[in-house]
Enzyme design. Structure first.
Site, PDB file in Angstrom:
ATOM      1  N   ASP A 210       0.830  -1.191   0.000  1.00 23.54           N
ATOM      2  CA  ASP A 210       0.000   0.000   0.000  1.00 23.54           C
ATOM      3  C   ASP A 210       0.875   1.255   0.000  1.00 23.54           C
ATOM      4  OD1 ASP A 210      -2.704   1.225   0.387  1.00 23.54           O
ATOM      5  OD2 ASP A 210      -1.784   1.946   2.238  1.00 23.54           O
ATOM      6  N   GLU A 259      14.544 -15.166   0.094  1.00 23.91           N
ATOM      7  CA  GLU A 259      14.933 -16.202   1.062  1.00 23.91           C
ATOM      8  C   GLU A 259      13.965 -17.381   1.052  1.00 23.91           C
ATOM      9  OE1 GLU A 259      14.922 -14.381   4.863  1.00 23.91           O
ATOM     10  OE2 GLU A 259      16.505 -12.924   4.395  1.00 23.91           O
TER      11      GLU A 259
END
Length: 538
Positions: A210, A259
């Protein structure tokens, strides 16, 4: 029974994905309190699977006072009780994966709620405290500090600053209940990387970011120097939006995403002056996608649409990112109404969007042909911009009215009780139950289009269109794989110069194909009706 498809770690699944936005309070009510919730979402996941989307984006369901529809977050690791519990969220993620759907959640990094623990501590600890450094607290101007620190305006109208009892002011680019974080502070950056990992560990497939363009402010928070700044939003780089420093933040976020196995992604809500500025968020070590607001803001005009399509594709190529296409979301007037109110035009716009190369976003209810609700009584409105002068138009509630699922009267199967915003009395023909199985319905048009996107080699991935000669007001392009799309944006039927191929799908209801509204091969001519898009196979 529909076959189940567990999510697999397909590489770059997001490059041609269709992603469906769920606004949780308006999607489905699972506990009968008139408010949508996670249980309701979970119960309707098979509907989304059958619709043919690839992923579901959930607007915020975090703990929040709900001053701005959940975009004022008090705790990023907790579920607001109105939506359910953390186990409910985990169940939604697990069920979605079992059905072959990915889950993207909203993250709100520009600001939090004024009830967030950090901000409450900042108020209590006073000027000069460590926690105040995590926000933008400043002394005021004027003889007694009675004037805001600068001339910035809130997006919702009025000054972007609120004064606290000890005399300092804090920055909020949105509502006063939404203080902006100071992203120059290491604790803020550390906290959000931790929040990302929390949700990635729970299995989410990505994040919609956002106000991705708003995190970093210009040094010294300089004055704008002129009024009417709201007119400049998205038209130029501002001292509080689209500052170059945001990109360092997103490089650290990309490292976190990388990751995790399974191709986890981040999507930027970035209002920028140009497609080229948007592309900067999508360099290989930053985010994966960004909403194409330049396309959303383009009217139903062939020349304008062609220009924004070309600019979008051209801007994405240097960074290797897919273009995205979107017509509606929870912040804008629904595209059926915005483009003039015609359902034919809304259907044609949808089929054009879904033919373009890249990824597409569908806002809940557009697959039903829902219009904007423009006559909500003032006393039921909840959009904060409605209550502040000189801000947005206050009509965001109109696109957030709860979905109609079944029945002939409100609440149309939304839940066992009423709805938090009133539904129109004439929505019975627009319910899912009314449209399912009707080949003329907008729901079945979306199902057919999304089914073809999964199977036809000329739809979805890629970054090119080959423009073809076409009459004025008509867009015509070929996609690799033998698909041609023609979109007539005019108010009259248009004769094509040659036969494009076999009709795969038309936005005009099938029952109208044999009438004078759509003469595909009557009298030997190939004519596309007004406000109609056709997919052809060569």
């Amino acid at each position: 029974m529909t076959e189940q498809h567990n999510v697999t770690p397909a590489t770059d699944w997001w490059r041609d994905a269709v992603i469906y936005q769920v606004y949780p309070r308006s999607f489905a009510d699972g506990n009968g309190d008139g408010m949508g919730d996670l249980a309701g979402i979970r119960s309707r996941l098979p509907y989304l699977r059958d619709l043919g989307v690839d992923a579901v984006w959930l607007s915020p369901f975090y703990a929040s006072p709900q001053a701005d529809g959940g975009y004022d977050v008090a705790d990023y690791r907790a579920i607001d009780p109105m939506f359910g519990t953390l186990p409910d969220a985990e169940a939604v993620i697990a069920d979605a994966h079992h059905l072959g759907l990915r889950i993207i959640v909203d993250i709100v990094p520009n600001h939090c709620s004024d009830q967030h623990e950090w901000f409450r501590r900042a108020l209590a600890e006073g000027p000069g405290s460590v926690t105040r450094e995590r926000f933008h607290f400043r002394k005021g101007r004027g003889q007694n500090g009675e004037l805001p620190p600068n001339d910035w305006e809130s997006i919702f109208g009025g000054p972007a600053w609120t004064r606290v009892p000890d005399g300092e002011w804090y920055l909020h680019l949105f509502a006063p209940e939404q203080p902006d974080f100071n992203w120059d502070h290491p604790a803020v950056q550390d906290e959000f990387r931790s929040i990302l990992r929390f949700w990635l560990d729970l299995g989410v497939d990505g994040f919609r970011v956002d106000v991705a363009h708003g995190l970093v402010k210009a040094p010294g928070l300089p004055d704008m120097g002129h009024g009417e700044q709201l007119r400049l939003l998205g038209n130029q780089v501002l001292p509080f939006f689209d500052q170059d420093g945001v990109h360092a933040v997103y490089r650290t976020w990309r490292a976190v995403l990388d990751e995790y196995a399974g191709d986890r992604i981040a999507v930027a809500e970035a209002w920028t002056p140009s497609a080229e500025r948007t592309a900067l968020y999508l360099r290989p070590d930053e985010l994966h996608q960004a909403f194409n607001f330049h396309y959303l803001n383009t009217g139903w005009d062939a020349a304008s649409l062609r220009a924004v399509i070309d600019a979008s594709l051209e801007a994405m190529r240097p960074v290797g990112a897919p273009a995205t296409w979107v017509l509606s979301n929870h912040d804008v007037v629904r595209h059926r109404t915005r483009l003039g109110g015609s359902l034919d035009r809304a259907r044609a716009a949808a089929l054009l969007m879904l033919a373009l190369p890249g990824s597409a976003y569908v806002y809940q209810g557009e697959e039903l042909g829902l219009p904007e609700v423009t006559d909500l009584p003032d006393e039921v409105r909840q959009d904060p911009s409605f209550f502040r002068a000189n801000g947005q138009d206050g009509l965001r509630d109109g696109c957030r009215v709860p979905l109609p699922w079944s029945g002939t009267a409100p609440p149309y199967g939304f839940g066992d009780a009423g709805t938090w915003l009133p539904q129109p009395a004439d929505w019975a023909p627009l319910t899912v139950a009314s449209q399912a199985g009707d080949p003329d319905s907008t729901l079945e048009l979306y199902r057919a289009a999304l089914g073809l996107r999964r199977t036809h080699p000329g739809l979805g991935a890629g970054d090119t269109v080959e423009w073809l000669d076409a009459p004025d007001g008509v867009l015509a392009f070929r996609r690799p794989g033998g698909l041609i799309c023609t979109a007539n944006t005019t108010g009259a039927a248009v004769k094509l110069t040659e036969r494009p191929g076999r009709v795969l799908l038309s936005s005009l209801p099938p029952s109208h194909l044999s009438t004078s509204r759509h003469l595909l091969n009557t009298t030997g001519d190939y004519v596309v009706a007004a406000d109609t898009t056709v997919w052809w196979e060569e």
